[in-house]
Design a protein around this motif. Structure first.
Motif, PDB file in Angstrom:
ATOM      1  N   ARG A 144      -1.825 -45.403  22.272  1.00  0.00           N
ATOM      2  CA  ARG A 144      -2.662 -44.287  21.808  1.00  0.00           C
ATOM      3  C   ARG A 144      -2.783 -43.204  22.872  1.00  0.00           C
ATOM      4  O   ARG A 144      -2.719 -42.015  22.582  1.00  0.00           O
ATOM      5  N   ILE A 145      -2.970 -43.622  24.145  1.00  0.00           N
ATOM      6  CA  ILE A 145      -3.110 -42.654  25.230  1.00  0.00           C
ATOM      7  C   ILE A 145      -1.815 -41.863  25.391  1.00  0.00           C
ATOM      8  O   ILE A 145      -1.823 -40.627  25.514  1.00  0.00           O
ATOM      9  N   LEU A 146      -0.688 -42.562  25.369  1.00  0.00           N
ATOM     10  CA  LEU A 146       0.609 -41.879  25.498  1.00  0.00           C
ATOM     11  C   LEU A 146       0.861 -40.949  24.315  1.00  0.00           C
ATOM     12  O   LEU A 146       1.368 -39.837  24.492  1.00  0.00           O
ATOM     13  N   ALA A 147       0.506 -41.379  23.120  1.00  0.00           N
ATOM     14  CA  ALA A 147       0.694 -40.540  21.925  1.00  0.00           C
ATOM     15  C   ALA A 147      -0.184 -39.313  22.010  1.00  0.00           C
ATOM     16  O   ALA A 147       0.227 -38.206  21.648  1.00  0.00           O
ATOM     17  N   HIS A 148      -1.429 -39.477  22.505  1.00  0.00           N
ATOM     18  CA  HIS A 148      -2.346 -38.352  22.652  1.00  0.00           C
ATOM     19  C   HIS A 148      -1.807 -37.331  23.642  1.00  0.00           C
ATOM     20  O   HIS A 148      -1.893 -36.118  23.429  1.00  0.00           O
ATOM     21  N   ARG A 149      -1.231 -37.811  24.751  1.00  0.00           N
ATOM     22  CA  ARG A 149      -0.676 -36.913  25.774  1.00  0.00           C
ATOM     23  C   ARG A 149       0.546 -36.157  25.234  1.00  0.00           C
ATOM     24  O   ARG A 149       0.751 -35.015  25.562  1.00  0.00           O
ATOM     25  N   ASN A 150       1.343 -36.837  24.436  1.00  0.00           N
ATOM     26  CA  ASN A 150       2.530 -36.177  23.859  1.00  0.00           C
ATOM     27  C   ASN A 150       2.150 -35.119  22.834  1.00  0.00           C
ATOM     28  O   ASN A 150       2.894 -34.172  22.620  1.00  0.00           O
ATOM     29  N   ASN A 151       1.009 -35.288  22.185  1.00  0.00           N
ATOM     30  CA  ASN A 151       0.577 -34.324  21.179  1.00  0.00           C
ATOM     31  C   ASN A 151       0.003 -33.064  21.813  1.00  0.00           C
ATOM     32  O   ASN A 151      -0.151 -32.059  21.147  1.00  0.00           O
ATOM     33  N   LYS A 152      -0.319 -33.069  23.059  1.00  0.00           N
ATOM     34  CA  LYS A 152      -0.902 -31.882  23.730  1.00  0.00           C
ATOM     35  C   LYS A 152       0.100 -30.848  23.975  1.00  0.00           C
ATOM     36  O   LYS A 152       1.126 -30.668  24.220  1.00  0.00           O
TER      37      LYS A 152
END
Length: 152
Positions: A144-152
């Motif tokens: 989730r953290i990695l996905a959130h960072r990629n969405n930024k």
């Protein structure tokens, strides 16, 4: 071979005998108690663990006896293990209790070497799943953290 061993553990609290530091007297009393109760002493060793702590270990033909003497605490822990059908560890314990003169005692008697119930003993199997859940949950959080960072 039939083995009916008896293991007696004894805690002696607030011993009134002022000679808890006289290890030679304790050894003499122990030897006498064993002899009077039919136990055959093979060897006896004593070590000073700390200033107020002595460990005594007696090897007997019938088993063993150990004493942990804490003079400052006025406490003695005693284990008596005898491997004879007519073993009487309580008699040895009684003699030593009369020497140490404790206010309170706690005794536990264990019967050892009972081969008749050996077939009835089942191994305990314990599975602990919680760590696997934690790993799974941690993995999901990382994704989730990695996905959130990629969405930024």
């Amino acid at each position: 071979m039939k083995l009916n061993a008896r293991h007696l553990t004894v805690d002696l609290y607030n011993c009134k005998n002022s000679q808890l530091t006289d290890i030679d007297l304790i050894k003499k009393t122990l030897k006498s108690s064993l002899s009077q109760n039919g136990a055959s002493l093979i060897g006896l060793c004593c070590e000073q663990v700390e200033d107020d702590h002595h460990a005594l270990m007696g090897i007997l033909e019938e088993g063993h006896i150990s004493l942990q003497v804490y003079s400052d605490l006025k406490y003695v822990a005693m284990d008596i293990f005898l491997c004879k059908e007519d073993a009487q560890p309580e008699a040895i314990s009684k003699a030593m209790r009369s020497f140490f003169k404790p206010d309170k005692t706690k005794t536990t008697l264990l019967k050892r070497g009972d081969f008749t119930t050996l077939k009835e003993i089942k191994p305990k199997v314990k599975t602990h799943v919680a760590p696997l859940r934690k790993i799974h949950n941690t993995g999901a959080k990382v994704i989730r953290i990695l996905a959130h960072r990629n969405n930024k």
